[in-house]
Design an enzyme around this catalytic site. Structure first.
Site, PDB file in Angstrom:
ATOM      1  N   ASP A   1      49.602 -10.967  -1.074  1.00  0.00           N
ATOM      2  CA  ASP A   1      48.262 -11.317  -1.287  1.00  0.00           C
ATOM      3  C   ASP A   1      47.960 -12.306  -2.483  1.00  0.00           C
ATOM      4  OD1 ASP A   1      45.196 -10.945  -0.932  1.00  0.00           O
ATOM      5  OD2 ASP A   1      45.078  -9.295  -2.098  1.00  0.00           O
ATOM      6  N   GLY A   2      46.742 -12.883  -2.558  1.00  0.00           N
ATOM      7  CA  GLY A   2      46.592 -14.010  -3.570  1.00  0.00           C
ATOM      8  C   GLY A   2      45.144 -13.546  -4.140  1.00  0.00           C
TER       9      GLY A   2
ATOM     10  N   GLU B   1      47.548 -17.351  -1.951  1.00  0.00           N
ATOM     11  CA  GLU B   1      48.016 -16.717  -0.705  1.00  0.00           C
ATOM     12  C   GLU B   1      49.223 -17.120  -0.444  1.00  0.00           C
ATOM     13  OE1 GLU B   1      46.632 -14.056   0.466  1.00  0.00           O
ATOM     14  OE2 GLU B   1      44.619 -13.882  -0.094  1.00  0.00           O
TER      15      GLU B   1
ATOM     16  N   ASP C   1      46.213 -10.950   4.452  1.00  0.00           N
ATOM     17  CA  ASP C   1      44.808 -10.943   4.684  1.00  0.00           C
ATOM     18  C   ASP C   1      44.132 -12.484   4.513  1.00  0.00           C
ATOM     19  OD1 ASP C   1      44.534 -11.500   2.187  1.00  0.00           O
ATOM     20  OD2 ASP C   1      43.600  -9.443   1.577  1.00  0.00           O
TER      21      ASP C   1
ATOM     22  N   HIS D   1      41.421  -5.401   1.492  1.00  0.00           N
ATOM     23  CA  HIS D   1      40.359  -4.321   1.008  1.00  0.00           C
ATOM     24  C   HIS D   1      39.656  -3.228   1.682  1.00  0.00           C
ATOM     25  CE1 HIS D   1      40.516  -7.294  -2.575  1.00  0.00           C
ATOM     26  NE2 HIS D   1      40.187  -7.723  -1.691  1.00  0.00           N
TER      27      HIS D   1
ATOM     28  N   ASP E   1      47.207  -6.743  -4.044  1.00  0.00           N
ATOM     29  CA  ASP E   1      45.939  -7.227  -4.621  1.00  0.00           C
ATOM     30  C   ASP E   1      45.999  -6.823  -6.163  1.00  0.00           C
ATOM     31  OD1 ASP E   1      43.122  -8.237  -4.476  1.00  0.00           O
ATOM     32  OD2 ASP E   1      42.675  -6.244  -5.295  1.00  0.00           O
TER      33      ASP E   1
END
Length: 158
Positions: A12-13, A50, A73, A123, A133
C-alpha cells in the site's frame, strides 16, 4: 530440484496531500516467513508510493523466477499490468507519462519473476491491506523524511 513456495506480497502507498508527505507499506510472506517494510518521503504522490511498495517488495526476493502474488488496492498499478498499460507506455517511450523512473525500475525487477497482480478494495477490512496502510501512514509521519528525487525531477519537466 525443490519447488520453491509461492510468495505473497501485500502493498500500500499513502500520501497526505497529493503531493505531500508520502509513505509505503509492505507485508511479504513466503511459507512461515514474514517481513514488513516501510519508508517515506517529504514530498511525493500516492501513485508513486503505491508503485514503489511493489518495487521494493519484488526487490526483496532472493531467487529468480519466483511465483509472486501481489495484492494492491492501487488501480493505477494493477491496471498498468493486467490491462497492458505498461507495455503501451514502453512502446511510446513513456511519452507524457509520470513516474517513468519508477516504471523502469519496476520493469527490471518484474521480469525476474512470474508475477500475478490482484486488486483488493482498500480500507475494506482486509488484514494485510490494513497493516500495509498503517505502515505507510506511520512512515510519512516520521521526522526528517528524505526527498523523493524522482518526483522532483518529474516536476522540473513541467
Amino acid at each position: 530440484m525443490d519447488k520453491k513456495p509461492a510468495i505473497y506480497l501485500y502493498t500500500d502507498g499513502a500520501a497526505s496531500g497529493n503531493p505531500g508527505p508520502g509513505g509505503y507499506g509492505i507485508v511479504l510472506r513466503c511459507g512461515n516467513y514474514e517481513k514488513e517494510l516501510s519508508g517515506g518521503f517529504a514530498r511525493t504522490t500516492n501513485n508513486r508510493m503505491e508503485l514503489l511498495a511493489v518495487i521494493i517488495g519484488l526487490e526483496q526476493i532472493k531467487w529468480e523466477n519466483a511465483e509472486v502474488h501481489v495484492w494492491s488496492d492501487s488501480s493505477y498499478v494493477v491496471k498498468a499490468l493486467n490491462e497492458g498499460w505498461l507495455e503501451n507506455w514502453k512502446r511510446t517511450g513513456f511519452k507524457k507519462k509520470k513516474n517513468v523512473d519508477l516504471w523502469l525500475r519496476f520493469d527490471a525487477v518484474f521480469h525476474r519473476h512470474r508475477v500475478a497482480f490482484h486488486w483488493i478494495k482498500g480500507h475494506a477490512g482486509h488484514p494485510e491491506n490494513e497493516r500495509c496502510d498503517r505502515l505507510a501512514v506511520a512512515a510519512y509521519q516520521a521526522p526528517n523524511l528524505p526527498e523523493d528525487t524522482g518526483y522532483e525531477a518529474d516536476n522540473q519537466l513541467l
